[in-house]
Write a protein that holds these residues in place. Structure first.
Motif, PDB file in Angstrom:
ATOM      1  N   GLY A  39       0.797  -1.226   0.000  1.00  0.00           N
ATOM      2  CA  GLY A  39       0.000   0.000   0.000  1.00  0.00           C
ATOM      3  C   GLY A  39       0.827   1.271   0.000  1.00  0.00           C
ATOM      4  O   GLY A  39       0.284   2.356  -0.200  1.00  0.00           O
ATOM      5  N   ASP A  40       2.149   1.164   0.225  1.00  0.00           N
ATOM      6  CA  ASP A  40       3.021   2.341   0.155  1.00  0.00           C
ATOM      7  C   ASP A  40       3.121   2.833  -1.279  1.00  0.00           C
ATOM      8  O   ASP A  40       3.167   2.028  -2.218  1.00  0.00           O
ATOM      9  N   SER A  41       3.225   4.133  -1.457  1.00  0.00           N
ATOM     10  CA  SER A  41       3.730   4.656  -2.720  1.00  0.00           C
ATOM     11  C   SER A  41       5.246   4.488  -2.675  1.00  0.00           C
ATOM     12  O   SER A  41       5.836   4.299  -1.594  1.00  0.00           O
ATOM     13  N   ILE A  42       5.883   4.562  -3.819  1.00  0.00           N
ATOM     14  CA  ILE A  42       7.351   4.503  -3.846  1.00  0.00           C
ATOM     15  C   ILE A  42       7.917   5.629  -2.990  1.00  0.00           C
ATOM     16  O   ILE A  42       8.868   5.434  -2.224  1.00  0.00           O
ATOM     17  N   LEU A  43       7.330   6.813  -3.078  1.00  0.00           N
ATOM     18  CA  LEU A  43       7.807   7.974  -2.316  1.00  0.00           C
ATOM     19  C   LEU A  43       7.816   7.683  -0.817  1.00  0.00           C
ATOM     20  O   LEU A  43       8.817   7.926  -0.126  1.00  0.00           O
ATOM     21  N   VAL A  44       6.732   7.174  -0.288  1.00  0.00           N
ATOM     22  CA  VAL A  44       6.638   6.885   1.141  1.00  0.00           C
ATOM     23  C   VAL A  44       7.672   5.830   1.543  1.00  0.00           C
ATOM     24  O   VAL A  44       8.367   5.974   2.547  1.00  0.00           O
ATOM     25  N   ALA A  45       7.783   4.790   0.749  1.00  0.00           N
ATOM     26  CA  ALA A  45       8.715   3.712   1.088  1.00  0.00           C
ATOM     27  C   ALA A  45      10.153   4.219   1.127  1.00  0.00           C
ATOM     28  O   ALA A  45      10.932   3.842   2.006  1.00  0.00           O
ATOM     29  N   ILE A  46      10.520   5.098   0.202  1.00  0.00           N
ATOM     30  CA  ILE A  46      11.891   5.621   0.181  1.00  0.00           C
ATOM     31  C   ILE A  46      12.107   6.609   1.321  1.00  0.00           C
ATOM     32  O   ILE A  46      13.115   6.550   2.033  1.00  0.00           O
ATOM     33  N   LEU A  47      11.167   7.530   1.537  1.00  0.00           N
ATOM     34  CA  LEU A  47      11.370   8.554   2.564  1.00  0.00           C
ATOM     35  C   LEU A  47      11.271   8.008   3.978  1.00  0.00           C
ATOM     36  O   LEU A  47      11.710   8.661   4.920  1.00  0.00           O
ATOM     37  N   ALA A  48      10.713   6.820   4.152  1.00  0.00           N
ATOM     38  CA  ALA A  48      10.722   6.188   5.477  1.00  0.00           C
ATOM     39  C   ALA A  48      12.097   5.617   5.798  1.00  0.00           C
ATOM     40  O   ALA A  48      12.378   5.266   6.938  1.00  0.00           O
ATOM     41  N   ARG A  49      12.959   5.537   4.803  1.00  0.00           N
ATOM     42  CA  ARG A  49      14.290   4.954   4.993  1.00  0.00           C
ATOM     43  C   ARG A  49      15.432   5.935   4.714  1.00  0.00           C
ATOM     44  O   ARG A  49      16.507   5.823   5.281  1.00  0.00           O
ATOM     45  N   PHE A  50      15.194   6.905   3.819  1.00  0.00           N
ATOM     46  CA  PHE A  50      16.251   7.829   3.410  1.00  0.00           C
ATOM     47  C   PHE A  50      15.810   9.276   3.638  1.00  0.00           C
ATOM     48  O   PHE A  50      14.609   9.560   3.661  1.00  0.00           O
ATOM     49  N   PRO A  51      16.756  10.194   3.791  1.00  0.00           N
ATOM     50  CA  PRO A  51      16.403  11.581   4.096  1.00  0.00           C
ATOM     51  C   PRO A  51      15.746  12.327   2.938  1.00  0.00           C
ATOM     52  O   PRO A  51      15.008  13.285   3.163  1.00  0.00           O
ATOM     53  N   PHE A  52      15.996  11.925   1.705  1.00  0.00           N
ATOM     54  CA  PHE A  52      15.348  12.540   0.551  1.00  0.00           C
ATOM     55  C   PHE A  52      15.460  11.609  -0.641  1.00  0.00           C
ATOM     56  O   PHE A  52      16.158  10.594  -0.578  1.00  0.00           O
ATOM     57  N   LEU A  53      14.748  11.959  -1.720  1.00  0.00           N
ATOM     58  CA  LEU A  53      14.677  11.066  -2.887  1.00  0.00           C
ATOM     59  C   LEU A  53      15.885  11.153  -3.800  1.00  0.00           C
ATOM     60  O   LEU A  53      16.400  10.152  -4.276  1.00  0.00           O
ATOM     61  N   ARG A  54      16.270  12.378  -4.094  1.00  0.00           N
ATOM     62  CA  ARG A  54      17.294  12.598  -5.115  1.00  0.00           C
ATOM     63  C   ARG A  54      17.801  14.019  -4.994  1.00  0.00           C
ATOM     64  O   ARG A  54      17.306  14.778  -4.156  1.00  0.00           O
ATOM     65  N   LYS A  55      18.765  14.365  -5.813  1.00  0.00           N
ATOM     66  CA  LYS A  55      19.223  15.743  -5.885  1.00  0.00           C
ATOM     67  C   LYS A  55      18.797  16.326  -7.225  1.00  0.00           C
ATOM     68  O   LYS A  55      18.850  15.635  -8.248  1.00  0.00           O
ATOM     69  N   ASN A  56      18.399  17.585  -7.192  1.00  0.00           N
ATOM     70  CA  ASN A  56      17.992  18.271  -8.411  1.00  0.00           C
ATOM     71  C   ASN A  56      19.156  18.282  -9.401  1.00  0.00           C
ATOM     72  O   ASN A  56      20.291  18.564  -9.020  1.00  0.00           O
ATOM     73  N   GLU A  57      18.846  17.985 -10.662  1.00  0.00           N
ATOM     74  CA  GLU A  57      19.895  17.864 -11.660  1.00  0.00           C
ATOM     75  C   GLU A  57      20.593  19.187 -11.963  1.00  0.00           C
ATOM     76  O   GLU A  57      21.698  19.189 -12.494  1.00  0.00           O
ATOM     77  N   PHE A  58      19.981  20.327 -11.618  1.00  0.00           N
ATOM     78  CA  PHE A  58      20.597  21.629 -11.899  1.00  0.00           C
ATOM     79  C   PHE A  58      21.192  22.257 -10.638  1.00  0.00           C
ATOM     80  O   PHE A  58      22.332  22.672 -10.627  1.00  0.00           O
ATOM     81  N   SER A  59      20.390  22.326  -9.571  1.00  0.00           N
ATOM     82  CA  SER A  59      20.851  22.992  -8.346  1.00  0.00           C
ATOM     83  C   SER A  59      21.587  22.034  -7.412  1.00  0.00           C
ATOM     84  O   SER A  59      22.271  22.478  -6.496  1.00  0.00           O
ATOM     85  N   HIS A  60      21.385  20.737  -7.618  1.00  0.00           N
ATOM     86  CA  HIS A  60      21.958  19.697  -6.753  1.00  0.00           C
ATOM     87  C   HIS A  60      21.424  19.767  -5.324  1.00  0.00           C
ATOM     88  O   HIS A  60      22.028  19.226  -4.406  1.00  0.00           O
ATOM     89  N   GLN A  61      20.301  20.430  -5.147  1.00  0.00           N
ATOM     90  CA  GLN A  61      19.658  20.483  -3.840  1.00  0.00           C
ATOM     91  C   GLN A  61      18.775  19.245  -3.658  1.00  0.00           C
ATOM     92  O   GLN A  61      18.244  18.701  -4.628  1.00  0.00           O
ATOM     93  N   PRO A  62      18.585  18.794  -2.410  1.00  0.00           N
ATOM     94  CA  PRO A  62      17.758  17.598  -2.173  1.00  0.00           C
ATOM     95  C   PRO A  62      16.302  17.815  -2.562  1.00  0.00           C
ATOM     96  O   PRO A  62      15.769  18.914  -2.405  1.00  0.00           O
TER      97      PRO A  62
END
Ligand code: FES
Length: 113
Positions: A39-62
């Protein structure tokens, strides 16, 4: 390109507050074995384990999603075929192999170095 260094050493800001006996679902994110729940979305499953999903490809911010309803582009992750997936609106499935950066781009960068 080592894509795993940003995952560790940062504070996880999302915590599950209630679980309802849902079945665990194993998947891979940037090579890490991760367990989400049915029942988790991918987003929920990742953010329950990691501080953020990815870094922005231009600014490199989380980035960790913004609209949470499939309307923006802040929650992209990639599968191993290189397809972009909106993690907020895609249900987690067992055995998914997901990446915070396109594996196609990673491969291209690896060839350049
Ligand atoms: S958070 Fe906006 S599309 Fe997913």
């Amino acid at each position: 390109m080592d894509n795993t260094d940003w995952h560790e050493g940062n504070t996880i800001i999302m915590h599950r507050v209630q679980e309802l006996d849902r079945s665990p679902i194993a998947f891979l994110f940037d090579g890490h074995e991760v367990t989400g729940f049915e029942g988790d979305s991918i987003l929920v499953a990742i953010l329950a384990r990691f501080p953020f999903l990815r870094k922005n490809e231009f600014s490199h911010q989380p980035r960790s999603g913004f609209c949470l309803m499939g309307a923006c582009q802040e929650c992209w992750v990639w599968n191993k075929q290189g397809e972009r997936i909106r993690s907020c609106s895609t249900p987690l499935q067992a055995g998914m192999e997901l990446f915070s950066t396109s594996p196609v781009i990673q491969g291209e960068l690896a060839h350049e170095s």
